[in-house]
Write a protein that holds these residues in place. Structure first.
Motif, PDB file in Angstrom:
ATOM      1  N   ASN A  10       0.842  -1.189   0.000  1.00 34.85           N
ATOM      2  CA  ASN A  10       0.000   0.000   0.000  1.00 34.85           C
ATOM      3  C   ASN A  10       0.874   1.234   0.000  1.00 34.85           C
ATOM      4  N   ARG A  36      -2.548  -2.028 -14.448  1.00 35.19           N
ATOM      5  CA  ARG A  36      -3.192  -1.356 -13.328  1.00 35.19           C
ATOM      6  C   ARG A  36      -4.694  -1.599 -13.392  1.00 35.19           C
ATOM      7  N   SER A  87      -4.636   6.964  -8.822  1.00 34.37           N
ATOM      8  CA  SER A  87      -5.021   6.034  -7.750  1.00 34.37           C
ATOM      9  C   SER A  87      -5.582   4.762  -8.378  1.00 34.37           C
ATOM     10  N   VAL A  89      -4.817   0.014  -8.256  1.00 36.56           N
ATOM     11  CA  VAL A  89      -3.945  -1.094  -7.856  1.00 36.56           C
ATOM     12  C   VAL A  89      -3.029  -1.388  -9.035  1.00 36.56           C
ATOM     13  N   THR A 113       0.254  -3.327  -5.740  1.00 34.63           N
ATOM     14  CA  THR A 113       0.450  -2.173  -4.859  1.00 34.63           C
ATOM     15  C   THR A 113      -0.771  -1.283  -5.005  1.00 34.63           C
ATOM     16  N   ARG A 114      -1.434  -1.045  -3.892  1.00 32.82           N
ATOM     17  CA  ARG A 114      -2.586  -0.135  -3.918  1.00 32.82           C
ATOM     18  C   ARG A 114      -2.086   1.279  -3.704  1.00 32.82           C
ATOM     19  N   SER A 116      -2.806   5.242  -3.429  1.00 30.15           N
ATOM     20  CA  SER A 116      -3.837   6.242  -3.165  1.00 30.15           C
ATOM     21  C   SER A 116      -3.186   7.613  -3.211  1.00 30.15           C
TER      22      SER A 116
END
Lengths: 118, 115
Positions: A10, A36, A87, A89, A113-114, A116
């Motif tokens: 994250n 993504r 934003s 994943v 990988t998230r 934000s």
């Protein structure tokens, strides 16, 4: 490790900052892909590596996105001056070799990988 | 332009019954098709695939059917189990075409198997 490893799992960042996402492929897998997944969307292709070279970068959405691969192994996806629409994943996938009659296009994915962007 | 489509965002099935997940594609160059299963916070896991030279491939409880003329494929799970509850992605590639052979994905179908 036995599978594709991605780090961090994250990442929270502020708009305008740069981020680096890492992918450790399955040992011996020469092909590496970045995808993504934005909310409610399917996986979207970004870039493909065969060894250290990237013959297909057609999926990168803007010049703020870049990626490299060293030693035919680890790859890093860099996003400069992040925007809120970045934003998503970010998933890395690897495959044993060049597709052929024997090598099917089965890609093995990391957990992602998230990202934000606030 | 979405070249692979999964028109059902969700599906609920009773345990023990058949689950049928559907997928349509538009690109006639696609010749290799895959199904991936995804649990929350994990990456997609390869489940089963089929080449365009076949119309059916079976692996245990999972069978994929391909109808090239209709540009349609489906995944059958029999019997469905609660552990099958996940998001299922359909993917396609054009292996005969030189290039990245990247996968084109649908938007996924969330399967819920009710005990």
């Amino acid at each position: 490790g036995a599978g594709v490893s991605q780090s961090p799992s994250n990442k929270v960042t502020e708009k305008g900052k740069d981020v680096e996402l890492r992918c450790d492929p399955i040992s011996g897998h020469t092909a590496l892909y970045w995808y993504r997944q934005s909310l409610g969307q399917g996986l979207e292709f970004l870039i493909y590596f065969q060894g250290n070279s990237a013959p297909d970068k057609s999926g990168l959405p803007s010049d703020r996105f870049s990626a490299e691969r060293t030693g035919g192994s680890v790859s890093t996806l860099t996003i400069q001056r992040t925007q809120q629409e970045d934003s998503a994943v970010y998933l890395c996938a690897t495959r044993r070799g060049v597709t052929s009659g024997r090598v099917k296009n089965i890609q093995y994915f990391g957990a992602g990988t998230r990202l934000s962007v606030l | 332009d979405q070249q692979v489509k999964q028109n059902s965002p969700s599906l609920s099935v009773q345990e023990g019954r058949i689950s049928i997940l559907n997928c349509d594609y538009t690109n006639s160059m696609f010749d290799y098709f895959l199904w991936y299963k995804k649990y929350p916070a994990e990456g997609p896991t390869f489940l089963i695939s089929i080449s365009s030279i076949k119309d059916k491939n079976e692996d245990g409880r999972f069978t994929v059917f391909l109808n090239k003329s209709a540009k349609h494929l489906s995944l059958h799970i029999v019997p469905s189990q609660p552990g099958d509850s996940a998001v299922y992605f359909c993917a396609a590639s054009a292996m005969r075409v030189r290039g990245a052979n990247n996968l084109f994905f649908g938007t996924g179908t969330r399967l819920t198997v009710i005990p």
